[in-house]
Design an enzyme around this catalytic site. Structure first.
Site, PDB file in Angstrom:
ATOM      1  N   ASP A 223       4.980   1.487   3.936  1.00 59.87           N
ATOM      2  CA  ASP A 223       6.436   1.741   3.947  1.00 59.87           C
ATOM      3  C   ASP A 223       6.849   2.243   5.328  1.00 59.87           C
ATOM      4  O   ASP A 223       5.998   2.534   6.167  1.00 59.87           O
ATOM      5  CB  ASP A 223       6.778   2.811   2.903  1.00 59.87           C
ATOM      6  CG  ASP A 223       5.968   4.089   3.147  1.00 59.87           C
ATOM      7  OD1 ASP A 223       4.868   4.182   2.607  1.00 59.87           O
ATOM      8  OD2 ASP A 223       6.406   4.963   3.921  1.00 59.87           O
ATOM      9  N   ASP A 225       8.554   5.112   5.782  1.00 61.52           N
ATOM     10  CA  ASP A 225       8.898   6.521   5.620  1.00 61.52           C
ATOM     11  C   ASP A 225      10.428   6.672   5.565  1.00 61.52           C
ATOM     12  O   ASP A 225      11.086   5.871   4.889  1.00 61.52           O
ATOM     13  CB  ASP A 225       8.241   7.367   6.722  1.00 61.52           C
ATOM     14  CG  ASP A 225       8.119   8.823   6.309  1.00 61.52           C
ATOM     15  OD1 ASP A 225       7.710   9.082   5.159  1.00 61.52           O
ATOM     16  OD2 ASP A 225       8.448   9.704   7.117  1.00 61.52           O
TER      17      ASP A 225
HETATM   18  N1  LIG Z   1       5.696   7.735   3.850  1.00 61.28           N
HETATM   19  C1  LIG Z   1       4.560   8.348   3.565  1.00 61.28           C
HETATM   20  N2  LIG Z   1       4.401   9.671   3.814  1.00 61.28           N
HETATM   21  C2  LIG Z   1       3.229  10.283   3.533  1.00 61.28           C
HETATM   22  N3  LIG Z   1       2.164   9.653   2.999  1.00 61.28           N
HETATM   23  C3  LIG Z   1       2.280   8.355   2.730  1.00 61.28           C
HETATM   24  N4  LIG Z   1       1.406   7.477   2.221  1.00 61.28           N
HETATM   25  C4  LIG Z   1       2.024   6.281   2.160  1.00 61.28           C
HETATM   26  N5  LIG Z   1       3.286   6.357   2.627  1.00 61.28           N
HETATM   27  C5  LIG Z   1       3.471   7.646   2.993  1.00 61.28           C
END
Ligand SMILES: Nc1ncnc2[nH]cnc12
Ligand SMILES: CSC[C@H]1O[C@H](OP(=O)(O)O)[C@H](O)[C@@H]1O
Length: 307
Positions: A223, A225
């Site tokens: 992703d 974030d």
């Molecule tokens: N955005 C994110 N923040 C922290 N850990 C993750 N693991 C996968 N995506 C994450």
């Protein structure tokens, strides 16, 4: 070292979110050594490649993903792997991307870490003992191992044809969680030079270094974030979308590199940096070290603490 060492298991694989088994390898048995730091996240699976080479697999959050990132028993995990004879750990982690060019589905070999955990995770084997050690951690991943992985992982991604890119030399932020970051935090990590974010690389990598194990992380992006202004912030559902595809590709990578990695570990090839690295980290006043602490620490560092 325990009797389990006789299996000649030199490579350990730690699977993260989505990667709970290596079912493309042949199952041999489960082992569950009790370490001075308790039991690992789950029994460790000993499995074999078609050549017969054995590897150890450990699901970081347990096979049913029951352990949250702050509660992963990292000391027991690393100690248990070391007790099996493991010298190199290939760890996998699902990560958020802090950079436009690192897309969900891409693989990354980070070489730096920023610590945003909150001091609630036991982070050293020496904690609570009469022995003080200051471990060098300027280069938190095993440099030769990373270099070694680069061409091999790249080849698997190219052959797979899914368009997943490999990025190297990146910086991963490790946050406490379990909640994801705020938008402000996500932007701050970018300003700090962070490229990726997860909740698992610490203290796992520090403990591997304390145990003189070569440790590398294959981070798989799921992703973006929460830093992209026009997009909604990350949710677990976003992560789940790519988790399975990333896990399947991670299994292919593992299947392809593990035989050669075992051979390299046997030759000592990619291990020269870590073995012996703790020699000058341990404060030398051994007369004041308690016998019980020396015994405990001999489980991970027999070279320095066995009488
Ligand atoms: N955005 C994110 N923040 C922290 N850990 C993750 N693991 C996968 N995506 C994450
Ligand atoms: C499921 S999203 C957050 C969770 O996923 C990552 O786990 P792992 O590193 O074990 O793959 C991240 O670190 C968080 O623990």
């Amino acid at each position: 070292m325990s009797a389990e060492g006789s299996d000649n298991v030199l490579v350990g694989v730690i699977g993260g979110s989505g990667l709970y088994h290596l079912d493309n390898l042949t199952f041999i048995k489960h082992v569950n050594p009790e370490t001075p730091w308790g039991f690992a996240s789950s029994p460790i699976t000993i499995c074999a490649l078609p050549s017969g080479t054995k590897v150890a697999f450990l699901a970081r959050h347990g096979p049913g993903h029951t352990i949250n990132p702050s509660a992963v028993p990292s000391r027991a995990n690393i100690a248990a792997l070391k007790s099996l004879g493991v010298r190199a750990i290939l760890a996998f982690s699902a990560v958020g991307s802090l950079k436009e060019e690192i897309a969900p589905g891409d693989f990354v070999l980070p070489n730096q870490i920023i610590d945003r955990t909150k001091g609630i995770r036991p982070a050293s084997f020496f904690e609570g003992t009469s022995v003080v050690a200051h471990t060098a951690f300027g280069d938190p991943f095993a440099g030769k191992f990373l270099k070694w992985l680069e061409t091999r992982v790249q080849k698997v991604l190219e052959e797979n044809g899914s368009g997943s890119k490999l990025h190297t030399g990146k910086c991963i932020v490790c946050m406490e969680g379990p909640q994801f970051s705020t938008r402000a935090e996500s932007k701050m990590y970018r300003a700090w030079g962070g490229d990726l974010i997860n909740m698992s690389v610490l203290p796992e990598s520090k403990l591997a270094r304390e145990a003189e194990l070569s440790y590398a992380l294959i981070a798989t992006a799921t992703d973006y974030d929460s830093w992209r202004e026009e997009e909604r912030s990350v949710t677990a559902a976003d992560v789940f979308k790519t988790l399975q595809t990333n896990a399947d590709l991670s299994r292919k990578v593992a299947f392809t590199v593990l035989d050669e990695l075992h051979a390299a570990a046997a030759e000592g090839d990619i291990l020269t940096e870590e073995v012996g690295s703790m020699q000058f980290a341990i404060m030398p006043r051994s007369v004041q070290q308690k016998d019980e602490d020396r015994k405990k620490l001999s489980y991970i560092l027999p070279a320095y603490f066995s009488d």
